[in-house]
Each structure stands twice: as structure tokens, then as C-alpha cells.
Design a protein around this motif. Structure first.
Motif, short mmCIF file in Angstrom:
data_model
loop_
_atom_site.label_atom_id
_atom_site.label_comp_id
_atom_site.label_asym_id
_atom_site.label_seq_id
_atom_site.Cartn_x
_atom_site.Cartn_y
_atom_site.Cartn_z
N UNK A 223 0.60 -1.11 0.31
CA UNK A 223 -0.18 -0.10 0.08
C UNK A 223 0.60 0.82 0.27
N UNK A 224 0.34 2.35 -0.64
CA UNK A 224 1.31 3.83 -0.95
C UNK A 224 0.41 4.88 0.00
N UNK A 225 -0.95 4.73 -0.68
CA UNK A 225 -1.49 5.98 0.28
C UNK A 225 -2.11 6.29 1.66
N UNK A 226 -3.36 5.00 1.65
CA UNK A 226 -4.31 4.14 2.42
C UNK A 226 -4.15 3.02 3.46
N UNK A 227 -4.25 2.92 3.91
CA UNK A 227 -4.76 1.81 4.08
C UNK A 227 -6.32 1.67 5.28
N UNK A 228 -6.64 0.54 4.86
CA UNK A 228 -8.88 0.70 5.50
C UNK A 228 -8.11 -0.91 6.75
N UNK A 229 -9.01 -0.16 7.67
CA UNK A 229 -8.71 -0.84 9.09
C UNK A 229 -10.24 -1.25 9.89
N UNK A 230 -10.95 -1.70 9.95
CA UNK A 230 -12.13 -2.44 10.25
C UNK A 230 -11.94 -2.13 12.28
N UNK A 231 -13.40 -1.47 12.82
CA UNK A 231 -13.27 -1.55 14.01
C UNK A 231 -14.37 -2.22 14.79
N UNK A 232 -14.52 -3.04 15.54
CA UNK A 232 -15.97 -3.38 16.10
C UNK A 232 -16.53 -2.39 16.51
N UNK A 233 -18.13 -1.75 15.93
CA UNK A 233 -18.55 -0.48 16.51
C UNK A 233 -19.84 -0.80 16.87
N UNK A 234 -19.65 -1.05 18.31
CA UNK A 234 -20.83 -0.65 19.39
C UNK A 234 -21.72 0.45 19.12
N UNK A 235 -21.51 1.59 18.49
CA UNK A 235 -22.48 2.43 18.14
C UNK A 235 -23.36 1.53 16.69
N UNK A 236 -24.61 2.10 16.70
CA UNK A 236 -25.36 1.55 15.87
C UNK A 236 -26.19 3.16 14.82
N UNK A 254 0.47 7.63 15.71
CA UNK A 254 1.58 7.82 16.61
C UNK A 254 2.12 6.70 14.94
N UNK A 255 2.56 5.35 14.80
CA UNK A 255 2.85 4.86 14.99
C UNK A 255 2.83 4.62 13.09
N UNK A 256 1.73 4.78 12.40
CA UNK A 256 1.70 4.86 10.99
C UNK A 256 2.32 5.88 9.82
N UNK A 257 2.47 5.36 9.07
CA UNK A 257 2.84 6.48 8.02
C UNK A 257 2.18 7.15 6.48
N UNK A 258 1.12 6.73 6.68
CA UNK A 258 -0.09 6.74 5.95
C UNK A 258 -0.56 8.17 6.27
N UNK A 259 -1.32 8.56 5.02
CA UNK A 259 -1.37 10.33 5.08
C UNK A 259 -2.98 9.79 5.48
N UNK A 260 -3.73 8.92 5.02
CA UNK A 260 -5.51 8.86 5.99
C UNK A 260 -5.41 7.50 6.15
N UNK A 261 -6.99 6.84 6.31
CA UNK A 261 -7.23 5.96 7.40
C UNK A 261 -8.61 5.47 6.22
N UNK A 262 -8.75 4.99 6.10
CA UNK A 262 -10.44 4.19 5.88
C UNK A 262 -10.91 3.09 6.55
N UNK A 263 -11.74 4.04 7.47
CA UNK A 263 -12.48 2.89 7.96
C UNK A 263 -13.15 2.57 8.36
N UNK A 264 -13.69 0.92 8.13
CA UNK A 264 -15.08 0.28 8.47
C UNK A 264 -16.12 0.00 9.77
N UNK A 265 -16.51 0.28 10.13
CA UNK A 265 -17.29 0.18 11.24
C UNK A 265 -17.98 -1.02 11.38
#
Length: 700
Positions: A223-236, A254-265
Motif C-alpha cells: 500500500x502507498x497512500x492509505x490503509x483500511x481498518x475494521x473497528x468492531x463498532x458498538x454504535x448503531x 503515531x505509528x503509521x506513515x499513511x496520510x489517510x485511513x479508511x475506517x469500516x465500522x
């Protein structure tokens, strides 16, 4: 929060905070810990909670603590994520008020920050979801004061939203969504956890891959620009993510060098037995730059009170902290959980309110009683005239060795007493009495007759005052009188009988009230008394079903006379009674769940692949089990117009003459009932037909 279409700075990410959810069992356990273990000890204690992401829309995101919160090794409930916390239990209300909340929050935030800097949070993401609980317990009044804190580290600036949020079905195809479900489930199973709080995602049109946080370097190496992470999301909420995302974004910044994050709740809801994750949301945010400062970021997280202000909460449990009431709440927990997702249409009130009369307190009676209690039944009555013997306790779970001493306690009384000791909320009674039987004469000139009269009257009163009658006795003839009385009073009867490795569990046909003129409906079906499969008789309603005696062409009599010991006792494989007892109760519950109750059409073996008539499945007439084959069949049989128990001739005689008729049955041979019902004539006609057939054969 709408999708961003212009300047991303116009749309800032917001988070739905947790709401604390403390079960009554938690306060009860804290009370016991305070009294017996903590006493004056105010040192912090480790506790654990969990959160769930399958709630219906409109419910807040909850972090739940229950009685098991003090056991750090206790399993996390299915489909829930664990959260670790610290309990600060103070000895006085003044100490509770004076506690340095700012310091407590800073200490918790520093622990989270250190786990981020060290990489421990990557190895164990649960460390990101730490919580605090400050409490004071007034155990004289059962007033509990508490203040929850869900520490969340703050980024140096607000988080711009680049794209979204949108529903999962707007971004992915049905196949991709299904692949995501399977990949997440496989990852959880591989890790041996009910749910993962965070996970990595990599996808294209053909693949959907997931992995653990600790593998992010290898997983995203291309990956070069962004990453995708999943969050077990209690909000509906459709536009906002839940609180657990906050600390993860600090970790990512703090730890990643990517400029953006795609979040899947990731939101995993099951409704009516169908799983659905399409209400999950996905969006992309820009990660702010974080200077690698050793100092912990600012933190927030103390929960607001019921009025919306910053302050503690108080709960008054003085009326429900009684151990008996707590036991009732706990007993019903599993039943109520059934209604959440598995069987939402289950009508528990019909089951819990059922008054059950158990005729027989032996092996079957004990197992039936325990299963009834498991279903929450509160009213159980035993009838038996035997005493507990030394052979009973190993097979009959309501008795112990001490119950056998000095001649043995009466079974019915001991069983009722044991039920109330197991669960004080049950209304259990026992009657040490005999049931008069055909073939067992009573003397017209002695007290025996009057005793029999009293026993009959008492049995009639008991059947009248109960909703369901279980026939669980040792002998065939002991079932006759209650079968007659229950048929006359239109009570649901559940019968269970054992062989060596076979059993029958059945419901008796429930006669319609007299004004329906249904008493003689069985006369239109003068079939021979035999089990009939549904291929011959389909869709038989409850009022046309046979009883235990409808399959017999011989009236009941003394079945123990001139019998050896193994013939007088029910000799069965040890597990058979537990199986039959459980099925008897489950049959009752299924009948009660049917809209027509005891009049429900009988299900048969042929219906096993059809749509079930109730939320719990089929409603059979009979369950016949063969333990040697580990097999059950579901036959159906019609009511027999010459039945010695439920036919119109027997019921009419009983209702007209009462005990006078019964006394004639008790004192006469089985021919009395056979003459009354027409069985004698049937036997004669059958014998004549056989003789005629024989002579006819000889002429050929």
C-alpha cells in the motif's frame, strides 16, 4: 455527519460515547466482595466488561458489567468484545466525592499511551479500551454511587472527513460483504475469541482479506497512500462511529506513515435469525501529524450523569437486592436472552405462568421438575405415595443419601422441599397420597373406601387447579384415573412412559367443551387402536387425538400381581428418563407456544422438513424413542371410540355418577370397562371373523 464533497475541513469526525450498563448481578457481587473480601481495602481492583455491536437502531453504545466482572478469566459472551478496567471502591461517600478524578483519568490515559508507544496495543488491542469505575456502596440502604470513565486520548487537531460515511451495501457487492463476514469469522475462530475489536482489511473486486493489527507492516507493504481498518463498532448511528475508534486513530497517527485511513465500522446484527452487516458504515479520514513527543496527549472520558452534567450516578437497589429476587432475575436470564435474537416471538409468560401437576415423583418426575424450572415455571406440584429408598438418589436428582435414612422421606414432600431449596422463587408443593386404580379393589364397608373417596376428591381438586398434568407413574393402571379426570376437565395432559431402551412421550387429545358437541367426534373415526403415521392421517387437530389408553384393546388392571422384581420395577437404561423427561417438558412448551394450544394440529415425522407451526418448531402428538438406534419417530393416532379412558361412554358415566362409577371400576375386573366401552363386543366380533376366515380357508 454527511459525505464530504468539497473542502474536507468542513466535515469533522465525531464519536458517540459509551453509556455504562451495570447489571444488578454486578452490584450483588460487589456487595459480597465488599463484605467478605475487600472489607476496608481501597486498593484498585482489576475488572472486566464487554460491549456488543448488534443492537437495534436507537439504543446507545453500552459497556456492560455483570456479576462475572470480577473474574478476569471469565469468558466474554458470544459476539462481544472485552474491555479491561480498574475498580476504585471507596469506603465512605466523602472519599468517593473527594477522589481526584483528573488524576485517575491521567493515570489511565498514560497506561493507554504507553501501550501505544511500546507496541503492546498492536499485540493486544484490548488495551486501547480501558475503563475506570469509581464506586461507593451504602450497604445499609443498598444505594450504590458510581462514576464511569472511558479514557480517550485526544489528537492535536480535529480529524477531517475525506469521504463518507456510507452504508456497506453502497460500497461493496453482496459477494464482497459475504466474503468479509466469512473472513472476519475465520479470523475470530483462529484467534479463539468471540469478537476482535480491531482488524486490518485489504480488498479488491475479487478478494476480501483481513488480518490482525500486529501484522500491519507485512499486510500493507504494497500500500502507498492509505490503509483500511475494521473497528468492531458498538454504535448503531448511521452517521457516527463509536468511542473505541478514538484511541485507535491515535495509534494510527503515531505509528503509521499513511496520510489517510479508511475506517469500516463493523456492525453485526441478527434479526429473526438472519445475520446482517449491511448497516455497517465506511468512511475515510485524514490522519493528523503527531509530533513524537514522550508526553501523553490530553484525555477525556468521564461519563455524564442522567441530567447531562458532569457528575456521578446513583442507583437504589434496596428492593431488588434480596437474594431470592436476584435468583429470580438470574433464573430468567437465559430465557430472556432467547427472546433477544434466537426466538423473538417466544411467549415466555405462557410458560412461566403454567401451573404443572406432576403425578409421580420418581426418576421421570425429578427430571421433569428440573427441566420445568429451567423453563422458568414457578408453580410445580408433586403427587406420590412412595418413600425414598437407597436405590433412588443416583437416578432421581432431587434426593440425597440422607433422605433414605430412617425409612425414607415421602417422595412428594421431599421433592417439593428440594425444589424450593434449589430456587426459592418456585411455588412447590407435595402431596403424599395414593391414586386409586382399576384392578385394585377398595372395600365398601371399611375406611378404605372413604380414604379412596378422599383421594379421588383431592386429585380432582388438584387437576382442576392446574393447567398441565404430567403422567409420570410406574404402572399403566395408575394413569387411568387422572387421564379420565383431566379429559373431563379439558386439561392438557403430557404422558411419559419408559421401557428398557424405548420411551413414549405424548400429549393427550384435548376434548372440546360440551357446547362444541365434539365429545363424539372420535366416533366418526372407529379405527382400530394403532399408531398411524401422517401419511394416512394428516392434519389431525388436537381434539381428535388419542390418549395413552386409545392404543389398547384391553382395560387397565393390576399389572404388578404375580410379577418378579424386575417386572414390577421399571428397568431402563439410566439415560432414558432424562431424555424422556426433557422431551415431555419441551412438548408442553411447544404446545403452549401454538396459537391453538392443546387443540393444535399434530406434527408428524413427515413434517420435519416443512415450515414449523411455532417459533420452537413442531408440535407432535407422540414422540417414540428407540435408544438402541438413537432414533425418534413422531407418530399420530386418532382417538379410539372404545377407549377405556377418554371415550364418551366413560366420560359420560364419570360425569353423571362420579365416585360411584369409579368405585365400580376399582372393584370390578377389567371386563367392566370393556363391557361399557364395547371392547368386549369388539373382541367377540374379531374372534368370530377369525373363525370364519379359518373355515373358509379350509374349503378351498
Amino acid at each position: 455527519m454527511a459525505a464530504a464533497t468539497g473542502d474536507p475541513g468542513l466535515f469533522k469526525l465525531q464519536f458517540a460515547p459509551f453509556s455504562s450498563a451495570l447489571d444488578v448481578g454486578f452490584w450483588h457481587e460487589l456487595t459480597q466482595k465488599k463484605l467478605n473480601e475487600y472489607r476496608l481495602d481501597e486498593t484498585p481492583k482489576d475488572i472486566k466488561g464487554y460491549y456488543y455491536n448488534g443492537d437495534s437502531a436507537g439504543l446507545p453504545a453500552r459497556l456492560t458489567l455483570e456479576f462475572s466482572a470480577f473474574d478476569m478469566s471469565a469468558p466474554t459472551p458470544a459476539h462481544c468484545c472485552p474491555a479491561v478496567g480498574t475498580l476504585y471502591n471507596t469506603n465512605t461517600l466523602e472519599a468517593f466525592k473527594a477522589a481526584d478524578k483528573k488524576l485517575l483519568l491521567e493515570q489511565a490515559a498514560n497506561e493507554i499511551w504507553e501501550s501505544i508507544k511500546s507496541g503492546a496495543a498492536l499485540e493486544n488491542p484490548v488495551l486501547l479500551n480501558k475503563f475506570l469505575l469509581l464506586t461507593f456502596s451504602d450497604l445499609k440502604k443498598y444505594h450504590f454511587y458510581y462514576w464511569f470513565c472511558f479514557p480517550a486520548l485526544c489528537l492535536p487537531e480535529s480529524i477531517p472527513l475525506i469521504q463518507g460515511p456510507v452504508g456497506l451495501d453502497q460500497r461493496f457487492s453482496p459477494k464482497q460483504i459475504q466474503d468479509l463476514e466469512h473472513a472476519y469469522d475465520d479470523l475470530c475462530q483462529a484467534e479463539g475469541v468471540p469478537a476482535l475489536p480491531y482488524f486490518l482489511i485489504k480488498y479488491d473486486e475479487n478478494t476480501m482479506l483481513v488480518s490482525l493489527l500486529k501484522h500491519y507492516s507485512d499486510f500493507f507493504q504494497d500500500q502507498r497512500t492509505k490503509i483500511t481498518i475494521g473497528v468492531y463498532d458498538p454504535c448503531n448511528l448511521a452517521q457516527y462511529p463509536g468511542w473505541p475508534l478514538r484511541n485507535f486513530l491515535v495509534l494510527a497517527a503515531h505509528r503509521c506513515s499513511f496520510q489517510s485511513v479508511e475506517v469500516l465500522c463493523f456492525r453485526d446484527r441478527t434479526m429473526q435469525g438472519v445475520r446482517d452487516i449491511t448497516h455497517s458504515i465506511i468512511f475515510e479520514v485524514k490522519l493528523p501529524e503527531m509530533a513524537f513527543s514522550p508526553d501523553c496527549p490530553k484525555a477525556v472520558g468521564w461519563e455524564k450523569n442522567q441530567k447531562g452534567g458532569m457528575g456521578p450516578r446513583m442507583v437504589n437497589l434496596s428492593e431488588c437486592m434480596d437474594p431470592k429476587r436476584l435468583a429470580e432475575s438470574s433464573v430468567d436470564l437465559n430465557l430472556k436472552l432467547m427472546c433477544w435474537r434466537l426466538v423473538p416471538t417466544l411467549d415466555l409468560d405462557k410458560v412461566v405462568s403454567a401451573k404443572c401437576l406432576l403425578l409421580g415423583a420418581g426418576t421421570l418426575g425429578c427430571n421433569v421438575a428440573r427441566t420445568l424450572m429451567g423453563w422458568g415455571v414457578r408453580h410445580i406440584t408433586f403427587v406420590d405415595n412412595a418413600k425414598i429408598s437407597y436405590s433412588n438418589p443416583v437416578r432421581q436428582p432431587l434426593y440425597e443419601f440422607e433422605d433414605c435414612l430412617t425409612g425414607g422421606k415421602p417422595k412428594a414432600l421431599a421433592a417439593a422441599d428440594r425444589l424450593q431449596r434449589i430456587f426459592p422463587g418456585v411455588n412447590a408443593r407435595g402431596f403424599n397420597m395414593s391414586i386409586p386404580m382399576p384392578g385394585h379393589p377398595v372395600n365398601f364397608s371399611s375406611i378404605t373406601l372413604e380414604q379412596a373417596r378422599r383421594d379421588v376428591e383431592q386429585l380432582e381438586q388438584l387437576i382442576e387447579s392446574h393447567d398441565v398434568v404430567f403422567l409420570l407413574m410406574d404402572t399403566r393402571e395408575s394413569r387411568w384415573l387422572p387421564a379420565v379426570i383431566a379429559a373431563s376437565k379439558r386439561k392438557l395432559v403430557i404422558n411419559a412412559a419408559l421401557g428398557f431402551d424405548t420411551f413414549v412421550v405424548m400429549r393427550h387429545g384435548l376434548k372440546k367443551p360440551k357446547h362444541h358437541d365434539a365429545r363424539n367426534l372420535c366416533a366418526s373415526h372407529p379405527v382400530a387402536p394403532a399408531d398411524l403415521g401422517s401419511s394416512l392421517f394428516a392434519n389431525i387437530p388436537g381434539y381428535k387425538l388419542g390418549c395413552y389408553f386409545c392404543n389398547d384393546v384391553v382395560a387397565p388392571g393390576d399389572s404388578t400381581r404375580d410379577r418378579t422384581l424386575d417386572q414390577q420395577c421399571t428397568v431402563s437404561r439410566p439415560g432414558l428418563a432424562m431424555i424422556a423427561g426433557a422431551l415431555a417438558v419441551e412438548l408442553m412448551v411447544s404446545v403452549l407456544q401454538h396459537p391453538e394450544g392443546g387443540y393444535a394440529v399434530a406434527s408428524s415425522s413427515d413434517d420435519r422438513m416443512n415450515e414449523p407451526p411455532t417459533s420452537l418448531g413442531l408440535v407432535p402428538h407422540q414422540i417414540r424413542g428407540f435408544l438402541s438406534r438413537f432414533d425418534n419417530v413422531l407418530p399420530v393416532s386418532l382417538a379410539f371410540d372404545k377407549c377405556t379412558a377418554c371415550s364418551s361412554k366413560v366420560l359420560d358415566q364419570y360425569e353423571r355418577e362420579g365416585f360411584h362409577f369409579l368405585a365400580k371400576v376399582f372393584n370390578s375386573s377389567h371386563s367392566f370397562l370393556e363391557d361399557l366401552t364395547g371392547l368386549t363386543l369388539l373382541h367377540q366380533e374379531t374372534q368370530a371373523a377369525e373363525i370364519w376366515d379359518m373355515s373358509d380357508d379350509e374349503t378351498i
